[in-house]
Design an enzyme around this catalytic site. Structure first.
Site, short mmCIF file in Angstrom:
data_model
loop_
_atom_site.label_atom_id
_atom_site.label_comp_id
_atom_site.label_asym_id
_atom_site.label_seq_id
_atom_site.Cartn_x
_atom_site.Cartn_y
_atom_site.Cartn_z
N ASP A 199 -12.38 9.40 -2.42
CA ASP A 199 -13.65 10.10 -2.29
C ASP A 199 -13.71 11.26 -3.27
O ASP A 199 -14.72 11.96 -3.34
CB ASP A 199 -13.80 10.65 -0.87
CG ASP A 199 -12.77 11.74 -0.59
OD1 ASP A 199 -11.56 11.46 -0.76
OD2 ASP A 199 -13.16 12.87 -0.22
N LYS A 244 -4.66 20.93 -8.81
CA LYS A 244 -4.17 21.93 -9.76
C LYS A 244 -3.46 21.25 -10.93
O LYS A 244 -2.68 20.32 -10.75
CB LYS A 244 -3.24 22.92 -9.07
CG LYS A 244 -3.93 23.76 -7.99
CD LYS A 244 -2.99 24.75 -7.36
CE LYS A 244 -3.71 25.59 -6.30
NZ LYS A 244 -2.81 26.57 -5.64
N GLU A 249 0.86 -1.18 0.00
CA GLU A 249 0.00 0.00 0.00
C GLU A 249 0.90 1.23 0.00
O GLU A 249 1.76 1.37 0.87
CB GLU A 249 -0.91 0.03 1.23
CG GLU A 249 -1.85 1.24 1.21
CD GLU A 249 -2.63 1.41 2.51
OE1 GLU A 249 -3.67 2.09 2.49
OE2 GLU A 249 -2.19 0.88 3.56
N ASP A 309 -3.47 11.90 -2.20
CA ASP A 309 -3.62 13.34 -2.38
C ASP A 309 -4.07 13.60 -3.82
O ASP A 309 -3.42 13.17 -4.77
CB ASP A 309 -2.28 14.03 -2.12
CG ASP A 309 -2.41 15.53 -1.98
OD1 ASP A 309 -3.25 16.13 -2.68
OD2 ASP A 309 -1.67 16.12 -1.17
N THR A 354 -10.31 2.36 5.12
CA THR A 354 -9.24 3.20 5.65
C THR A 354 -9.85 4.18 6.64
O THR A 354 -11.07 4.31 6.74
CB THR A 354 -8.53 3.99 4.54
OG1 THR A 354 -9.36 5.07 4.13
CG2 THR A 354 -8.22 3.11 3.34
N GLU A 355 -8.99 4.90 7.36
CA GLU A 355 -9.50 5.92 8.29
C GLU A 355 -10.33 6.97 7.55
O GLU A 355 -11.42 7.35 7.98
CB GLU A 355 -8.35 6.61 9.01
CG GLU A 355 -7.60 5.74 10.00
CD GLU A 355 -6.40 5.04 9.38
OE1 GLU A 355 -5.60 4.46 10.12
OE2 GLU A 355 -6.27 5.07 8.13
N TYR A 356 -9.80 7.45 6.41
CA TYR A 356 -10.52 8.46 5.63
C TYR A 356 -11.83 7.91 5.09
O TYR A 356 -12.85 8.60 5.07
CB TYR A 356 -9.65 8.94 4.46
CG TYR A 356 -8.58 9.93 4.86
CD1 TYR A 356 -8.91 11.13 5.48
CD2 TYR A 356 -7.25 9.69 4.58
CE1 TYR A 356 -7.94 12.05 5.84
CE2 TYR A 356 -6.26 10.59 4.94
CZ TYR A 356 -6.61 11.77 5.56
OH TYR A 356 -5.64 12.67 5.92
N GLU A 357 -11.80 6.67 4.65
CA GLU A 357 -13.00 6.06 4.09
C GLU A 357 -14.13 6.02 5.11
O GLU A 357 -15.27 6.37 4.80
CB GLU A 357 -12.67 4.65 3.61
CG GLU A 357 -13.82 3.93 2.94
CD GLU A 357 -13.39 2.60 2.36
OE1 GLU A 357 -14.27 1.87 1.88
OE2 GLU A 357 -12.18 2.29 2.39
#
Length: 213
Positions: free
Chosen positions: A154, A122, A44, A118, A192-195
């Protein structure tokens, strides 16, 4: 997302060389020697605090896993979890994921996970996106024939970009979901934590799985 420094991180990393490598060039081509059993290797890139990779290692003991993370605070948090769990099929790599060719030999990896990378929205930062062609070229080199790539995010913009980038590079798309948590095709998913955070807010999670020809 940059984490705050952990005063205890350096000491913890230095105390557990059996679980974490900080000079990965010395193990290139010989990663299987770091594990109790030689098994297909999955990595990962950008493991954050490690919820995904630790739970994957627990759920799938028939595979070996490596968490690749460049932030000292983050890799130390994963290491703390591993010290407690002592999973024989999990190793940590404290290094920049942009230099994978320096750490892994050709055909050494079976699958790569990119989770909530990330988005670098831009245009001038396009080359930093982990699904940009220069990264895909590295993945193709270290992956075994028919090697797999799994990507979750996301960010719809990054997802659409990644679909195009992978297709133009010649990868075969095996699975595409615009709402992973409500997709009836999905029978197994480690978050994941973000998920967990985004899904709790009702945001859709996008996923694709692909392989190189």
């Amino acid at each position: 997302m940059r984490l705050r420094n952990k005063p205890w991180a350096k000491e913890l990393i230095a105390a557990h060389p059996a679980y974490i490598l900080v000079r990965p060039e010395t193990i290139k081509g010989h990663w299987q020697t770091r594990f109790e059993t030689e098994q297909p290797l999955r990595i990962e890139i950008g493991s954050g605090k490690g919820q995904f990779i630790v739970e994957m290692a627990k759920a799938l003991p028939q595979f070996n896993f490596i968490a690749v993370e460049v932030q000292e605070a983050a890799i130390a948090m994963i290491l703390k979890k591993q010290v407690a769990a002592q999973l024989p099929n999990l190793q940590l790599l404290y290094a920049n994921g942009a230099d994978l060719g320096d750490y892994f030999a050709p055909d050494e990896v079976a699958q790569i996970y990119l989770n909530f990378s990330d988005p670098w929205p831009k245009t001038r930062h396009e080359k930093r996106r982990l699904t940009y062609q220069s990264f895909l070229r590295q993945y193709q080199t270290i992956l075994q024939p028919q090697g797999k790539l799994a990507f979750k995010t996301d960010n719809l913009g990054l997802f659409e970009y990644s679909l195009v980038s992978l297709s133009q590079f010649g990868l075969i798309l095996d699975f595409v979901s615009l709402d992973l948590h409500h997709d009836p095709r999905v029978t197994f998913n480690i978050e994941t934590e973000y998920e967990t955070k985004f899904a709790t807010k009702g945001q859709p999670i996008y996923q694709l799985k692909a392989h190189f020809k």
